[in-house]
Enzyme design. Structure first.
Site, PDB file in Angstrom:
ATOM      1  N   HIS B  42       0.821  -1.210   0.000  1.00  0.00           N
ATOM      2  CA  HIS B  42       0.000   0.000   0.000  1.00  0.00           C
ATOM      3  C   HIS B  42       0.859   1.265   0.000  1.00  0.00           C
ATOM      4  CE1 HIS B  42      -3.923   1.930   0.747  1.00  0.00           C
ATOM      5  NE2 HIS B  42      -3.201   2.843   1.355  1.00  0.00           N
ATOM      6  N   HIS B  88     -10.650   1.860  -0.717  1.00  0.00           N
ATOM      7  CA  HIS B  88     -10.834   1.467   0.674  1.00  0.00           C
ATOM      8  C   HIS B  88     -11.576   0.137   0.675  1.00  0.00           C
ATOM      9  CE1 HIS B  88     -10.424   3.821   4.636  1.00  0.00           C
ATOM     10  NE2 HIS B  88      -9.269   3.627   4.075  1.00  0.00           N
ATOM     11  N   SER B 524      -4.347  -1.419  -5.305  1.00  0.00           N
ATOM     12  CA  SER B 524      -4.914  -2.274  -4.265  1.00  0.00           C
ATOM     13  C   SER B 524      -4.791  -3.724  -4.722  1.00  0.00           C
ATOM     14  CB  SER B 524      -6.374  -1.898  -4.025  1.00  0.00           C
ATOM     15  OG  SER B 524      -6.990  -2.877  -3.219  1.00  0.00           O
TER      16      SER B 524
END
Lengths: 226, 721
Positions: B42, B88, B524
């Site tokens: 990340h 997210h 991601s």
């Protein structure tokens, strides 16, 4: 005499800039922005309590803002027979102060509602003078607690005193709702008994400029100025 | 240090040895925590860096490319536009409401950290099939969370996408994008300016939430993990963020701060290390000074991802003024350290140096992997059987598929008109807002075609970029730049790594051709649960502009009697993946034919025709053709009870996908002018019909307009509740 006005900003207000632009563009007069901790208010014709989430809407929408320092001045302004307009969160604050009857509870479907709605005027007052009877206005709403509620006795008073300013209605085309948030008798806006204080859930300050989807929000300021 | 502890921190033993060797001493637990936070996917992009470097990131309008909190492009007259998209995903699966809310909060901070006032958000959300037990809960929670945060802070949500597919059953995706306006000469960067500058902490107190969030976001899931990982999800407070935003913007416009950094993933660790690295300086921070919500250890303070916090550098002489402004906004403020010339990161707690590391080892020596990857095999071509397909069934297939239905249920929960500058709300091909006080508008769109990319990652990615491009073109918005959010499963699988590599390559090819550089982005990985990987989902957020708001096209029908024209090239029915999938002709991913090669020059040529015709005011309304073909595009264009009457050689043509496909509405009187213009440009067109009142008619067959529209508009809510 030029029209003077002011917008109060609370922490968490987010339609204060929109209301300031609305007033500047339509009144062409002096417009003040007042921080909630101020203890004096300039002498103006109209005060707007703008939309947003004052104090995060914690506790209850509008509850904490109704205890702000500036509120005493706002009440004096209203008692002085001058105009006071609460939009969305501003309407919630006005009911919390007690300047308006009833309360705004959660929308019927328990969801935030951000879309165009249609309203028409119910009883005539200085805020809707230039709107024709049965004229349908298209104005956006954006609220979680916009479902107007009051007891039967209060409702009868509101009707007898002709304090209901706006009610939700169907638009011209199919797939529009009669009463978007479940308000009692589809009430979208009410005034006080003297009709110098108006609270409404729809946002006229988002529907006045040429590039907006509708310009129907103009009528409120135009009514006050005329 | 024991191996278990190292592995728990998400580091490999090899990676640990690199650190150990460099330092030539043992690490403190706090230092291990720092490497855990900074060396995960990340934060350091260790898998994707090699390939991301190949992307075009610069052209004449790029002010800031990747590497800052957000990219910034130039819109003339001192107007800059900052934007970025961020995922997210994992938090939103574990705790959908707070996970998605803090996703919005994080991306907004990235924008105002640059000195920009956020003016719009978009979101790209993907869920599993609605029949899957958890999907309704996730959908409700995610939409509620996005709405709650954005509505409260008061930034209009102007668009995005929402799709349902079994591949996301256990890995829903939540990508939030934000766009902000900044004056070019007032952009703030994270690089500190002077040695001796005070490091100050602004915002919410630090608590236990989100400890290890960033390393969690770089991990594979198993179902049992879910409850255990819930404490790693941050809790958002949009009211605090609103105050923080106003406070920070006031500080910036008063010129009281030198630089600013959002405490996002990996909290105070990441923001301070990046500050030191960007400025080629050192930082000293006394953790005892950090405002706390509850007693925390040094380790916890370093790794907390509590929301609504900023780190800034100020000149000593401004300390008092800064405090005064933040007091007005009721925001916590504390001097916690200073910029040093040591090029080391030093954290002190209880008079003990708990961390003392050279910046170099944390940032410059962060691992970078060249992982093995496979290129997908060439597909065989086959003809599908369309003989049993009836027009009525095709329409029903679309109207019973959530992906085609009107998504008002989603975006009606978002405030899309706050700030008073919204021109096009969600539900149109791109969202559009005006730059306050000007005639300029910004358009934005998010897109991804995971099915295409699974079939052919390189071509599929070109189609994805082209779709975003068309979304903007349809509104007469000139596409300018891209932000990307690369959502993939585990890169340790060479097949998945191959999809990552090839789709980045496809992104590069399309971005170079369209002259739309990639100025910001996010990766991601490890989006897989119980070894079921998601389809490759590299989401594109494209931003464009028009200098004159009066030239913008609508996507909605305007007038009964106007003609309907089609531009572009139809993909053959054997090569229209969504047609095959959604009309239930092909079921398994191996069945699909390869994609037709997308001709990007042709895309540009047709796009230029649309832009020119729009400027000539010949286009009354326009929509792009994507999933669901012409039929779906026409459904989206219906407005005020206007429908359409069309004639086509074969009804299946109405459901095929397109390259450079647009539906345009023109006046009969302009027909000559438009068609001769198109002929002159060598752009093929088809006149397929006209706009009619309250009707849908295909090849003389009449359908019940109100029945279809009612299903299209209202069935989404019925199906999901």
């Amino acid at each position: 005499m030029s029209f003077k006005s002011a917008v109060i900003t609370f922490p968490g207000s987010n339609c204060d800039r929109d209301a300031l632009c609305y007033l500047k563009d339509l009144t062409k007069g002096e417009v003040h922005n007042i921080w909630h901790e101020e203890t004096s208010l300039p002498k103006v014709d109209l005060v707007i309590l703008p939309g947003g989430f004052s104090f995060g809407d914690y506790l209850r929408s509008g509850a904490m803002a109704s205890k702000s320092k500036i509120i005493d001045e706002v009440v004096k302004h209203a008692n002085d027979n001058r105009y006071l307009l609460g939009i969305c969160n501003g309407f919630q604050i006005l009911t919390e102060i007690g300047l308006l009857e009833g309360a705004l509870i959660r929308n019927k479907k328990l969801k935030f509602l951000g879309k165009n709605c249609f309203i028409k005027k119910k009883f005539k007052n200085n805020f809707n003078l230039s709107i024709k009877d049965n004229q349908i206005l298209q104005i956006p709403v954006a609220h979680n607690e916009g479902n107007f509620y009051c007891d039967t006795e209060t409702l009868n008073l509101l009707k007898n005193n002709e304090q209901i300013a706006f009610e939700y209605c169907k638009g011209e085309f199919s797939n529009t709702e009669e009463n978007i948030n479940g308000s009692i008798e589809a009430i979208a806006g009410i005034t006080n008994k003297k009709k110098n204080v108006l609270g409404m859930m729809p946002h006229p300050e988002r529907a006045y400029s040429d590039f907006h989807q509708s310009q129907d929000g103009r009528f409120i300021i135009e009514s006050l100025i005329s | 240090m024991n191996e278990e502890l190292i592995l728990q921190h998400g580091l490999t033993l090899d990676e640990f040895q690199v650190i150990r060797k460099y330092l030539n001493r043992d690490l403190s637990i706090e230092e291990l925590g720092i490497f855990s936070a900074m060396w995960n996917e990340h934060c350091c992009y260790k898998t994707s860096k090699k390939w991301l470097k190949k992307l075009p990131t610069d052209n004449e309008i790029v002010i800031q490319g990747p590497g800052e909190n957000a990219g910034v492009i130039d819109l003339q007259d001192n107007d800059g536009i900052a934007f970025k998209i961020e995922s997210h995903n994992h938090p939103s699966y574990i705790e959908p409401f707070n996970g998605s809310a803090t996703g919005v909060g994080g991306i907004l901070r990235d924008i105002f950290t640059m000195g920009a006032r956020p003016i719009a958000t978009l979101d790209s959300i993907r869920f599993g099939l609605i029949e899957t037990e958890k999907t309704k809960y996730l959908l409700n929670g995610v939409v509620h969370g996005i709405g709650h945060y954005g509505n409260c802070i008061g930034i209009p949500n102007i668009g995005g996408e929402c799709e349902f597919e079994s591949t996301y059953d256990f890995n829903n995706l939540v990508n939030a994008m934000a766009v902000g306006h900044v004056q070019k000469d007032k952009i703030f960067y994270s690089k500190p300016k002077s040695i001796g500058g005070l490091i100050v902490y602004i915002g919410s107190k630090t608590g236990k939430d989100g400890i290890h969030g960033a390393s969690m976001a770089s991990d594979v899931f198993s179902e049992e993990d879910e409850d255990e990982k819930r404490p790693s999800v941050q809790v958002g407070d949009p009211f605090m963020e609103k105050l923080l935003m106003e406070g920070c913007l006031e500080l910036m416009s008063s010129g009281l701060i030198e630089s600013m950094q959002d405490m996002g993933a990996a909290g105070i660790t990441s923001s301070s290390v990046e500050m030191a690295s960007k400025g080629n300086v050192g930082v000293y921070i006394n953790l005892d000074k950090v405002p706390l919500r509850q007693p925390l250890s040094a380790y916890e303070i370093l790794l907390s991802e509590s929301q609504e916090r900023m780190l800034a550098v100020i000149d000593k002489k401004n300390n008092h003024k800064v405090r005064e402004i933040l007091q007005k906004w009721q925001i916590d403020y504390e001097v916690i350290g200073e910029i040093t010339d040591t090029k080391r990161v030093v954290f002190e707690s209880n008079n003990r140096k708990v961390v003392d590391l050279p910046v170099e080892i944390i940032v410059d020596d962060a691992p970078e992997y060249d992982r093995e990857f496979y290129i997908p095999r060439k597909r065989k071509n086959k003809d599908f059987d369309f003989s049993k397909i009836k027009l009525e069934d095709m329409i029903i297939n679309l109207l019973t598929n959530l992906n085609y239905l009107d998504k008002s249920w989603v975006f009606d929960q978002y405030d899309s008109t706050v700030m008073g500058d919204t021109i096009r709300e969600p539900g149109q091909s791109s969202g559009i807002v005006k730059i306050h006080g000007t005639q300029k508008v910004i358009g934005a769109s998010t897109d991804c075609n995971p099915l295409y990319i699974r079939i052919n990652p390189y071509e599929g990615m070109k189609y994805t970029v082209a779709e975003s491009y068309r979304n903007l073109i349809a509104c007469n918005i000139n596409p300018l730049a891209i932000t990307n959010n690369l959502n993939f499963a585990s890169p340790l699988d060479p097949n998945i790594m191959g999809e990552l590599v090839l789709s980045i390559h496809g992104l590069k090819t399309a971005a170079v051709k369209f002259n739309t550089p990639i100025v910001s982005g996010n990766v991601s990985l490890y989006n897989q649960t119980n070894e079921i990987p998601i389809k490759p989902t590299p989401v594109i957020g494209m931003v464009g502009s028009n200098m004159d708001l009066n030239k913008i096209n609508t996507n909605k029908f305007c007038e009964i009697g106007n003609k309907i024209l089609i531009l572009g090239k139809q993909l053959t029915k054997n090569c229209s993946p969504y047609l095959l999938q959604d009309q239930k002709i092909a079921f398994n991913i191996c069945e699909f034919n390869d994609l037709e090669v997308l001709d990007l020059d042709f895309e540009k040529k047709i796009a230029n025709c649309v832009l020119e015709l729009s400027d000539l005011k010949c286009i009354i309304s326009c929509n792009d053709i994507s999933r669901g073909g012409i039929f779906s595009a026409l459904l989206k264009m219906q407005y005020k009870d206007m429908g359409f009457r069309v004639k086509v050689p074969d009804p299946i043509d109405l459901f095929c996908e397109y390259s450079a496909g647009y539906v345009i509405e023109i006046r009969s009187k302009d027909f000559e002018e438009v068609t001769s213009f198109l002929t002159k440009k060598g752009a093929e067109y088809h006149e397929i019909g006209e706009i009619i009142k309250e009707g849908i008619e295909i090849n003389s067959k009449k359908f019940d307009y109100f029945d279809i529209m009612n299903k299209y508009r209202n069935d989404f809510e019925k199906i999901i509740s």
